[in-house]
Design a protein around this motif. Sequence first.
Motif, mmCIF file in Angstrom:
data_model
loop_
_atom_site.group_PDB
_atom_site.id
_atom_site.type_symbol
_atom_site.label_atom_id
_atom_site.label_comp_id
_atom_site.label_asym_id
_atom_site.label_seq_id
_atom_site.Cartn_x
_atom_site.Cartn_y
_atom_site.Cartn_z
ATOM 1 N N SER A 45 0.838 -1.200 0.000
ATOM 2 C CA SER A 45 0.000 0.000 0.000
ATOM 3 C C SER A 45 0.872 1.249 0.000
ATOM 4 O O SER A 45 2.051 1.215 0.371
ATOM 5 C CB SER A 45 -0.931 0.026 1.219
ATOM 6 O OG SER A 45 -0.180 0.172 2.413
ATOM 7 N N ILE A 46 0.255 2.353 -0.398
ATOM 8 C CA ILE A 46 0.961 3.639 -0.384
ATOM 9 C C ILE A 46 1.257 4.062 1.043
ATOM 10 O O ILE A 46 2.329 4.617 1.340
ATOM 11 C CB ILE A 46 0.120 4.706 -1.109
ATOM 12 C CG1 ILE A 46 -0.044 4.333 -2.581
ATOM 13 C CG2 ILE A 46 0.759 6.081 -0.978
ATOM 14 C CD1 ILE A 46 -0.959 5.267 -3.355
ATOM 15 N N SER A 47 0.318 3.817 1.941
ATOM 16 C CA SER A 47 0.534 4.200 3.343
ATOM 17 C C SER A 47 1.709 3.441 3.950
ATOM 18 O O SER A 47 2.424 3.982 4.813
ATOM 19 C CB SER A 47 -0.733 3.947 4.158
ATOM 20 O OG SER A 47 -1.083 2.573 4.141
ATOM 21 N N GLN A 50 4.786 5.247 2.833
ATOM 22 C CA GLN A 50 4.897 6.502 3.576
ATOM 23 C C GLN A 50 5.402 6.260 4.994
ATOM 24 O O GLN A 50 6.218 7.028 5.513
ATOM 25 C CB GLN A 50 3.543 7.204 3.608
ATOM 26 C CG GLN A 50 3.602 8.594 4.226
ATOM 27 C CD GLN A 50 2.334 9.379 3.968
ATOM 28 O OE1 GLN A 50 1.380 8.872 3.368
ATOM 29 N NE2 GLN A 50 2.304 10.618 4.421
ATOM 30 N N LEU A 70 5.977 8.813 -3.637
ATOM 31 C CA LEU A 70 4.772 9.342 -2.996
ATOM 32 C C LEU A 70 4.279 10.616 -3.687
ATOM 33 O O LEU A 70 3.063 10.827 -3.820
ATOM 34 C CB LEU A 70 5.048 9.621 -1.520
ATOM 35 C CG LEU A 70 5.335 8.377 -0.654
ATOM 36 C CD1 LEU A 70 5.819 8.794 0.738
ATOM 37 C CD2 LEU A 70 4.097 7.494 -0.556
ATOM 38 N N CYS A 73 2.420 9.670 -6.868
ATOM 39 C CA CYS A 73 1.095 9.155 -6.508
ATOM 40 C C CYS A 73 0.148 10.288 -6.122
ATOM 41 O O CYS A 73 -1.042 10.281 -6.491
ATOM 42 C CB CYS A 73 1.206 8.159 -5.361
ATOM 43 S SG CYS A 73 2.037 6.612 -5.796
ATOM 44 N N ASN A 74 0.662 11.268 -5.409
ATOM 45 C CA ASN A 74 -0.154 12.417 -5.006
ATOM 46 C C ASN A 74 -0.571 13.245 -6.220
ATOM 47 O O ASN A 74 -1.729 13.700 -6.311
ATOM 48 C CB ASN A 74 0.636 13.282 -4.017
ATOM 49 C CG ASN A 74 -0.211 14.404 -3.436
ATOM 50 O OD1 ASN A 74 -1.305 14.173 -2.947
ATOM 51 N ND2 ASN A 74 0.308 15.621 -3.486
ATOM 52 N N HIS A 106 -4.695 5.277 -0.256
ATOM 53 C CA HIS A 106 -3.519 4.937 0.553
ATOM 54 C C HIS A 106 -3.639 3.577 1.236
ATOM 55 O O HIS A 106 -2.635 2.955 1.540
ATOM 56 C CB HIS A 106 -3.287 6.037 1.600
ATOM 57 C CG HIS A 106 -2.561 7.216 1.043
ATOM 58 N ND1 HIS A 106 -1.666 7.973 1.774
ATOM 59 C CD2 HIS A 106 -2.582 7.771 -0.193
ATOM 60 C CE1 HIS A 106 -1.174 8.938 1.029
ATOM 61 N NE2 HIS A 106 -1.729 8.843 -0.172
#
Length: 243
Positions: A45-47, A50, A70, A73-74, A106
């Motif tokens: 996952s993106i989270s 991060q 990140l 992706c944002n 996320h």
Amino acid sequence: MNEVKEALRNIKQNYKLFLQQQFTFIGALQHSRENAHDMIRPVASISQVQSYMEHHCNNSTDRRILNMFLNICNDLSKLCQKLETVHSGNNITNGILERCKLLLSHSNDLSTIRAKYPHDVVNHLSCDEAKNHYGGVVSLIPIVLDCMKEWVAHIEKLPQPMLYDVSGGSAISEKRAPQDAPARAAISQTPLSVRLEAQTSASNKDNVQVQGSKHIQKKNLNDTKNHSGKLKVPWKPPGRHAF
């Protein structure tokens, strides 16, 4: 639409730079997983990425490449929001946007997605890395970019929006507007004095015709009157009377 295409081009350029550093990205994830004692589960996952960047990066190189991922992706998430406001679309384009938003969530599980040909990001990984650890996270950006290109292609095939004719209060299509453009341009480019003169000439001509018609009618009426101003009555011989 031009702004959307420009934003998409910028994201693609940033992704090309990121793609050239894929091994650096995988190395940063590997180091972060070791520091987090998180070597079993995949990066899904993106989270998770991060969290690695914020809490488990030990050097600036790893932090920089994870932050680059990140940021892309944002930017893709912001572009998704912009696409919704640019065109209402249809069921197909709306479905594409929903898929993009889901992928960029996320908390979305990325472990099962895989970018396919012509993308070769998965091929640059070892079999173990591709299957068990990083296949999903490296596939995220190229898959979303493909979805957005598909969205643009579908939108460009849809009928053009209607233009509103302010002067006439009626709607005309964009296809008709260019055909009428030369005539409108010719009228607009004609000097005002010439147009006014033409209108005055036409008006005077109408007045002359009306006055001429009245004059003829008046003359015919006068001819039917005698000198005393009375109407002339044609003479008829008197009829025979019985004696």
